[in-house]
Design a protein around this motif. Structure first.
Motif, PDB file in Angstrom:
ATOM      1  N   LYS A  77      38.331 -29.829  70.948  1.00 27.44           N
ATOM      2  CA  LYS A  77      39.346 -30.908  71.469  1.00 27.44           C
ATOM      3  C   LYS A  77      40.235 -31.153  70.328  1.00 27.44           C
ATOM      4  O   LYS A  77      39.671 -31.628  69.249  1.00 27.44           O
ATOM      5  CB  LYS A  77      38.412 -32.015  71.955  1.00 27.44           C
ATOM      6  CG  LYS A  77      39.540 -33.048  72.799  1.00 27.44           C
ATOM      7  CD  LYS A  77      39.607 -32.748  74.287  1.00 27.44           C
ATOM      8  CE  LYS A  77      39.994 -33.872  75.027  1.00 27.44           C
ATOM      9  NZ  LYS A  77      40.014 -33.581  76.423  1.00 27.44           N
ATOM     10  N   GLU A 109      46.135 -41.620  69.031  1.00 27.74           N
ATOM     11  CA  GLU A 109      45.387 -41.486  70.287  1.00 27.74           C
ATOM     12  C   GLU A 109      44.006 -41.406  70.255  1.00 27.74           C
ATOM     13  O   GLU A 109      43.269 -41.009  69.136  1.00 27.74           O
ATOM     14  CB  GLU A 109      45.870 -40.062  70.959  1.00 27.74           C
ATOM     15  CG  GLU A 109      47.235 -39.856  71.017  1.00 27.74           C
ATOM     16  CD  GLU A 109      47.490 -38.655  72.059  1.00 27.74           C
ATOM     17  OE1 GLU A 109      46.680 -37.895  72.435  1.00 27.74           O
ATOM     18  OE2 GLU A 109      48.779 -38.242  72.161  1.00 27.74           O
ATOM     19  N   THR A 110      43.342 -41.859  71.347  1.00 30.45           N
ATOM     20  CA  THR A 110      42.085 -41.805  71.468  1.00 30.45           C
ATOM     21  C   THR A 110      41.463 -40.849  72.736  1.00 30.45           C
ATOM     22  O   THR A 110      42.070 -40.968  73.598  1.00 30.45           O
ATOM     23  CB  THR A 110      41.241 -43.167  71.804  1.00 30.45           C
ATOM     24  OG1 THR A 110      41.588 -43.995  70.780  1.00 30.45           O
ATOM     25  CG2 THR A 110      39.770 -42.916  71.801  1.00 30.45           C
ATOM     26  N   ARG A 111      40.811 -39.858  72.386  1.00 24.46           N
ATOM     27  CA  ARG A 111      40.371 -38.802  73.128  1.00 24.46           C
ATOM     28  C   ARG A 111      38.962 -38.741  73.658  1.00 24.46           C
ATOM     29  O   ARG A 111      37.983 -39.172  72.484  1.00 24.46           O
ATOM     30  CB  ARG A 111      40.847 -37.557  73.043  1.00 24.46           C
ATOM     31  CG  ARG A 111      42.334 -37.370  72.830  1.00 24.46           C
ATOM     32  CD  ARG A 111      42.719 -36.160  72.798  1.00 24.46           C
ATOM     33  NE  ARG A 111      44.321 -36.154  72.710  1.00 24.46           N
ATOM     34  CZ  ARG A 111      45.008 -34.912  72.714  1.00 24.46           C
ATOM     35  NH1 ARG A 111      44.414 -33.766  72.389  1.00 24.46           N
ATOM     36  NH2 ARG A 111      46.231 -35.159  72.820  1.00 24.46           N
ATOM     37  N   THR A 112      38.576 -38.522  74.758  1.00 20.34           N
ATOM     38  CA  THR A 112      37.152 -38.321  75.027  1.00 20.34           C
ATOM     39  C   THR A 112      36.467 -37.070  75.355  1.00 20.34           C
ATOM     40  O   THR A 112      37.509 -36.145  75.831  1.00 20.34           O
ATOM     41  CB  THR A 112      36.671 -39.156  76.251  1.00 20.34           C
ATOM     42  OG1 THR A 112      37.544 -39.116  77.345  1.00 20.34           O
ATOM     43  CG2 THR A 112      36.850 -40.852  75.762  1.00 20.34           C
TER      44      THR A 112
END
Length: 192
Positions: free
Chosen positions: A122, A128-131
């Motif tokens: 990923k 940005e915050t990504r999960t």
């Protein structure tokens, strides 16, 4: 010329005026083809897409996954476990057969969180915050399997090739002991 007109326009010999329009409508064939192609689309395109999305969204519905905050910075990875108060650990420690939720962020430039053994990757973008959800099913470590590592797969500067972190997948009991031993600790290096 009379022969050409007769075959081209379906006029019979001796008929006067313009040739009649030739219209033939096979509505049964048209509707059968329409319904058949709709069924084929539903079976082979729409249904797998919807069920695949259901599987992806099911991860988000999992109750109480282990949350791991992953922070990328030139040129290292740190892992925090908010449920245990553990901050900035330099290895990724995970319990086997436990759903994990990775919250990915970067402190500086674009990086890419990649664990080859888990087949997950990923991109991590500044601001940005990504999960990412994952569930390891086998006990292993970087020492046993060199693919069991966190590696940056996005060219992020001169230290990119060294941007790695060790990974350990351990039993639930071993993870609980490790978490209790390190509960509330901040592993930020001095002067960082």
């Amino acid at each position: 010329m009379d022969c050409l007109q007769r075959y081209s326009f379906s006029r019979k010999i001796g008929e006067e005026g313009p040739a009649p329009n030739q219209e033939k409508d096979n509505w049964r064939f048209s509707w059968t083809w329409f319904i058949l192609s709709a069924i084929i689309n539903i079976i082979f395109i729409i249904n797998p897409g919807v069920t695949g999305l259901d599987e992806l969204w099911a991860h988000e519905k999992t109750t109480d996954p282990l949350e791991v905050d992953v922070t990328a910075a030139q040129w290292n990875w740190t892992f925090s476990y908010p449920q245990y108060g553990i901050k900035n650990y330099d290895q990724l420690i995970l319990p086997v057969d436990q759903e994990d939720k990775f919250v990915l962020q970067t402190d500086d430039v674009m990086h890419s969180f990649w664990v080859p053994a888990f087949r997950i990757k990923k991109d991590v973008m500044p601001g940005e915050t990504r999960t990412l959800f994952m569930k390891p099913t086998t006990i292993s470590s970087t020492e046993k399997n060199p693919l069991m590592r966190v590696q940056c797969s996005q060219m992020c500067g001169v230290g990119h090739a060294e941007m790695r972190a060790l990974v350990k997948v351990v039993s639930q009991e071993e993870f609980n002991k490790w978490a209790e031993k390190n509960r509330g600790k901040d592993f930020t290096p001095p002067g960082y």
